[in-house]
Structure formats: C-alpha cells, structure tokens
Write a protein that holds these residues in place. Structure first.
Motif, PDB file in Angstrom:
ATOM      1  N   GLY A   1       0.826  -1.239  -0.183  1.00 61.41           N
ATOM      2  CA  GLY A   1       0.153  -0.071   0.004  1.00 61.41           C
ATOM      3  C   GLY A   1       0.888   1.095  -0.083  1.00 61.41           C
ATOM      4  N   TYR A   2       0.168   2.101  -0.427  1.00 64.16           N
ATOM      5  CA  TYR A   2       1.140   3.678  -0.484  1.00 64.16           C
ATOM      6  C   TYR A   2       0.060   4.782  -0.298  1.00 64.16           C
ATOM      7  CZ  TYR A   2       4.215   0.555  -3.224  1.00 64.16           C
ATOM      8  OH  TYR A   2       5.017  -0.547  -3.577  1.00 64.16           O
ATOM      9  N   GLY A   3       0.882   5.768  -0.644  1.00 62.53           N
ATOM     10  CA  GLY A   3       0.052   7.099  -0.136  1.00 62.53           C
ATOM     11  C   GLY A   3      -0.852   7.458  -1.112  1.00 62.53           C
ATOM     12  N   ARG A   4      -1.655   7.974  -0.784  1.00 64.51           N
ATOM     13  CA  ARG A   4      -2.704   8.430  -1.937  1.00 64.51           C
ATOM     14  C   ARG A   4      -2.387   9.532  -2.860  1.00 64.51           C
ATOM     15  NH1 ARG A   4      -5.520  13.336  -3.378  1.00 64.51           N
ATOM     16  NH2 ARG A   4      -7.598  12.872  -4.244  1.00 64.51           N
TER      17      ARG A   4
ATOM     18  N   PHE B   1     -10.825   5.717   0.707  1.00 63.93           N
ATOM     19  CA  PHE B   1     -11.344   4.583  -0.200  1.00 63.93           C
ATOM     20  C   PHE B   1      -9.926   4.291  -0.975  1.00 63.93           C
ATOM     21  CE2 PHE B   1     -15.669   6.754  -0.272  1.00 63.93           C
ATOM     22  CZ  PHE B   1     -16.150   6.027   0.492  1.00 63.93           C
ATOM     23  N   HIS B   2      -9.223   4.981  -1.486  1.00 63.76           N
ATOM     24  CA  HIS B   2      -7.978   4.832  -2.221  1.00 63.76           C
ATOM     25  C   HIS B   2      -7.235   3.613  -1.343  1.00 63.76           C
ATOM     26  CE1 HIS B   2      -4.112   4.934  -4.719  1.00 63.76           C
ATOM     27  NE2 HIS B   2      -3.923   4.946  -3.829  1.00 63.76           N
ATOM     28  N   GLU B   3      -7.089   3.918  -0.098  1.00 61.99           N
ATOM     29  CA  GLU B   3      -6.325   2.904   0.580  1.00 61.99           C
ATOM     30  C   GLU B   3      -7.045   1.772   1.170  1.00 61.99           C
ATOM     31  OE1 GLU B   3      -3.241   3.542   0.999  1.00 61.99           O
ATOM     32  OE2 GLU B   3      -3.318   5.651   0.647  1.00 61.99           O
ATOM     33  N   ALA B   4      -8.235   1.927   0.930  1.00 61.53           N
ATOM     34  CA  ALA B   4      -9.127   0.528   1.197  1.00 61.53           C
ATOM     35  C   ALA B   4      -8.958  -0.258   0.094  1.00 61.53           C
ATOM     36  CB  ALA B   4     -10.497   1.069   1.381  1.00 61.53           C
ATOM     37  N   GLY B   5      -8.784   0.549  -1.266  1.00 64.64           N
ATOM     38  CA  GLY B   5      -8.493  -0.329  -2.425  1.00 64.64           C
ATOM     39  C   GLY B   5      -7.284  -1.211  -2.330  1.00 64.64           C
ATOM     40  N   HIS B   6      -6.292  -0.665  -1.598  1.00 65.96           N
ATOM     41  CA  HIS B   6      -5.079  -1.510  -1.510  1.00 65.96           C
ATOM     42  C   HIS B   6      -5.384  -2.381  -0.627  1.00 65.96           C
ATOM     43  CE1 HIS B   6      -2.194   0.888  -3.532  1.00 65.96           C
ATOM     44  NE2 HIS B   6      -2.546   2.173  -2.779  1.00 65.96           N
ATOM     45  N   VAL B   7      -6.176  -2.345   0.678  1.00 68.52           N
ATOM     46  CA  VAL B   7      -6.528  -3.551   1.664  1.00 68.52           C
ATOM     47  C   VAL B   7      -7.177  -4.604   0.710  1.00 68.52           C
ATOM     48  CG1 VAL B   7      -8.135  -4.033   3.326  1.00 68.52           C
ATOM     49  CG2 VAL B   7      -6.785  -1.909   3.483  1.00 68.52           C
TER      50      VAL B   7
ATOM     51  N   GLU C   1      -1.778  -1.106  -9.731  1.00 65.18           N
ATOM     52  CA  GLU C   1      -2.335  -1.387  -8.150  1.00 65.18           C
ATOM     53  C   GLU C   1      -2.742   0.156  -7.886  1.00 65.18           C
ATOM     54  OE1 GLU C   1      -0.680  -3.579  -5.068  1.00 65.18           O
ATOM     55  OE2 GLU C   1      -1.911  -2.575  -3.574  1.00 65.18           O
ATOM     56  N   GLU C   2      -2.023   0.980  -8.212  1.00 67.51           N
ATOM     57  CA  GLU C   2      -2.318   2.479  -7.715  1.00 67.51           C
ATOM     58  C   GLU C   2      -3.342   2.954  -8.442  1.00 67.51           C
ATOM     59  OE1 GLU C   2      -1.524   4.045  -5.182  1.00 67.51           O
ATOM     60  OE2 GLU C   2       0.246   2.485  -4.666  1.00 67.51           O
ATOM     61  N   ASP C   3      -3.256   2.679 -10.004  1.00 63.00           N
ATOM     62  CA  ASP C   3      -4.412   2.801 -10.655  1.00 63.00           C
ATOM     63  C   ASP C   3      -5.866   2.229  -9.912  1.00 63.00           C
ATOM     64  OD1 ASP C   3      -2.920   4.708 -12.125  1.00 63.00           O
ATOM     65  OD2 ASP C   3      -2.764   3.314 -13.810  1.00 63.00           O
TER      66      ASP C   3
ATOM     67  N   GLU D   1       5.419   5.581  -7.586  1.00 68.62           N
ATOM     68  CA  GLU D   1       4.561   4.308  -8.285  1.00 68.62           C
ATOM     69  C   GLU D   1       2.996   4.928  -8.759  1.00 68.62           C
ATOM     70  OE1 GLU D   1       3.693   5.016  -3.976  1.00 68.62           O
ATOM     71  OE2 GLU D   1       5.447   4.897  -5.112  1.00 68.62           O
ATOM     72  N   HIS D   2       2.590   6.013  -8.343  1.00 72.29           N
ATOM     73  CA  HIS D   2       1.343   6.474  -8.865  1.00 72.29           C
ATOM     74  C   HIS D   2       1.451   7.179 -10.244  1.00 72.29           C
ATOM     75  CE1 HIS D   2       1.151   7.162  -4.226  1.00 72.29           C
ATOM     76  NE2 HIS D   2      -0.076   6.725  -4.606  1.00 72.29           N
ATOM     77  N   SER D   3       0.314   7.126 -10.994  1.00 69.34           N
ATOM     78  CA  SER D   3       0.264   7.870 -12.080  1.00 69.34           C
ATOM     79  C   SER D   3       0.557   9.190 -11.946  1.00 69.34           C
ATOM     80  CB  SER D   3      -0.815   7.676 -12.955  1.00 69.34           C
ATOM     81  OG  SER D   3      -1.183   6.263 -13.305  1.00 69.34           O
TER      82      SER D   3
HETATM   83 ZN   LIG Z   1      -1.854   3.889  -3.201  1.00 70.39          ZN
END
Ligand SMILES: [Zn+2]
Length: 281
Positions: free
Chosen positions: A6-9, A148-154, A168-170, A219-221
């Motif tokens: 997981g990464y920052g939003r 929500f973004h971080e929950a996506g990683h979860v 994964e970030e996308d 790692e994000h777009s």
């Molecule tokens: Zn992320």
C-alpha cells in the motif's frame, strides 16, 4: 508481506515517501510503526472484521486538524460506506494520527489505514490558494477519497489480486471512484474535488523543480493523469450531469467520448473481483 502492500494516496505522502524509496522496496506502504498504543477505538471489538475508525492523540500542531476530522467525520463516513459494501473478515483500522511528515497510507502489517491530521491544513491551503474558502467540503472530499483509495489497497491484498505497482495504484484510484460514484450526487462532487486536488497538486509540482525530479520514483500515475482518470469515470458514469468536464484541458474530447465504456470496464472489473466480499450491489 507484499512489496507493494500500500502506498500514499497523493502528493504529500509521495513527497514524504520518495526519500524512503529504498525502505519502500523492503516493506511498502511507508513502513509505519506498530501504532497500537494510545488509540481510542469505537464500539466494535477487535474480534469483529470490517473497517473501524480510531483517533490517536494529535500533536500540539495538529489539534485543529484532529478536531476538524472528529467534527466532519470523513473517516466514519467512508468506513460506513465500506462496511455496507464489502465484508472484510479481518479488521482494518482507519486511524487518525499525527504522522510527522509520513503521509497517509495503508500499513499492511499493522492492517491499518493512517489518515494524517496534518493533511487537513495542507489540503485546505491548497484549495484556498485556488480560491475555495473555507474549503471544508473539499478537504473532507479529499480525505474520504484517500480512505477509499487506501481501502482499495486493503481489498487488493485480501483478494490476492496482482498488479504492477502502477497498476495497483490505478486500481486503488478506480476503487475510490467506484465508492464515490455508488451513492448520490454528493459522491460525484467529492470525486470532482479529489480530481481538482490532483490538478492543483500537479500545478504546484510544476512550480517546484525539486518535486519534478521525484516523479520517476513515484509508483502513482502523474497527478494530471489521475485527475483526468477521475473526471473520465465521473463523466462516463453520468454524462448528462457532468457534461462540463468533457473536453476540458484535462479530459480531451477524444478520450471523453470513450469514458462511458471505460467506466463500465473499470467498474465491471472491480465488481467481478469484489464478488467474494460483496455485501451490497
Ligand atoms: Zn496507493
């Protein structure tokens, strides 16, 4: 543990973590401490699954940010939406805290999403510099989208989905859009605000040479693309209500024309992947 747990939003986490890229390779997600001490928890017991909000004691500088979060409850709102939508067997904390410059993110080892009190002031400043006053709703929107973004990683972790780091970030951004576009038009407004935040951050970065140098580590777009993606999903999901975002400087008409299909695909992929966990539609 997974490398890209997981990464920052957004831009602030990225700045903080760019310097930690070597550590990120080892552990992912900002390598947050095991912060179990000193938290208050809400009514659910730790034996329950699902998303559970907690607040840690803020530093003196973050008192206002912490009090804003307690008052406006973006973490509670996001948590409620998530728990109504998916059943997560192992509890996930959504923890407000003073992050000391680390940035919000998901810590897969501690199984918690950390939301930094500092970001209230940072996001407010960003929006106010663009003419929003007092920008309370925008700050709430960005923090909801962050959760929500971080929950996506979860969920990506729990479902064992595999992506490239960027992929994964996308996908986490797409999950955030899915959550915001499930509800009423207030979710659409929040997605717009989140897109604007990416756009403002991109403009800010362009003015700071130093930050541009970090783009390759991220790692994000790129933020402008993240903004355009959100706007494309928004337009694709309800073109009648959101015609104004099509054919803008961010979302070109040629892409906008395909956003209905693009959103259907993105939404369909997530819904298919989420099938084992789904509670709601
Ligand atoms: Zn992320």
């Amino acid at each position: 543990m997974r490398i890209q747990g997981g990464y920052g939003r957004g831009p602030r986490p990225r700045r903080a973590w760019a310097g930690l890229s070597a550590m990120l390779l080892l552990g992912g997600c900002g390598l947050l401490r095991d912060g179990t001490g000193g938290s208050e928890t809400n009514a659910r017991s730790s034996a329950d699954g699902g998303f559970v909000v907690r607040y840690e004691q803020p530093s003196a500088a973050d008192l206002d940010g912490a009090s804003f979060l307690r008052g406006r409850k973006p973490m509670e709102g996001a948590s409620e939406t998530l728990n109504a939508f998916v059943g997560v067997a192992r509890q996930v904390g959504i923890v407000g805290r003073s992050c000391g410059g680390e940035g919000s993110g998901y810590d897969p080892e501690a199984r918690r999403i950390e939301v930094c009190y500092e970001e209230v002031a940072e996001e407010r400043e960003l929006f106010q510099s663009a003419g929003h006053h007092p920008a309370d709703d925008e700050v709430v929107a960005v923090l909801v989208e962050t959760v929500f973004h971080e929950a996506g990683h979860v969920l990506i972790d729990d479902l064992g989905l595999s992506f490239t780091d960027r992929g994964e970030e996308d996908a986490a951004d797409q999950f955030a859009a899915l959550m915001l576009l499930r509800g009423d038009v207030s979710g659409e407004r929040q997605l717009r605000a989140a897109a604007e935040e990416y756009e403002l951050s991109a403009a800010e970065d362009e003015m700071v040479e130093d930050e541009v140098a970090h783009e390759d580590d991220d790692e994000h777009s790129p933020d402008r693309l993240r903004a355009a993606n959100h706007l494309c999903y928004l337009y694709g999901s309800a073109p009648g209500r959101n015609a104004d975002v099509a054919d803008s400087s961010l979302l070109r008409g040629t892409r906008a024309a395909g956003c209905g299909k693009e959103w259907a695909l993105v939404r369909g992929n997530w819904m298919r992947n989420l099938a084992p966990l789904l509670r709601g539609r």
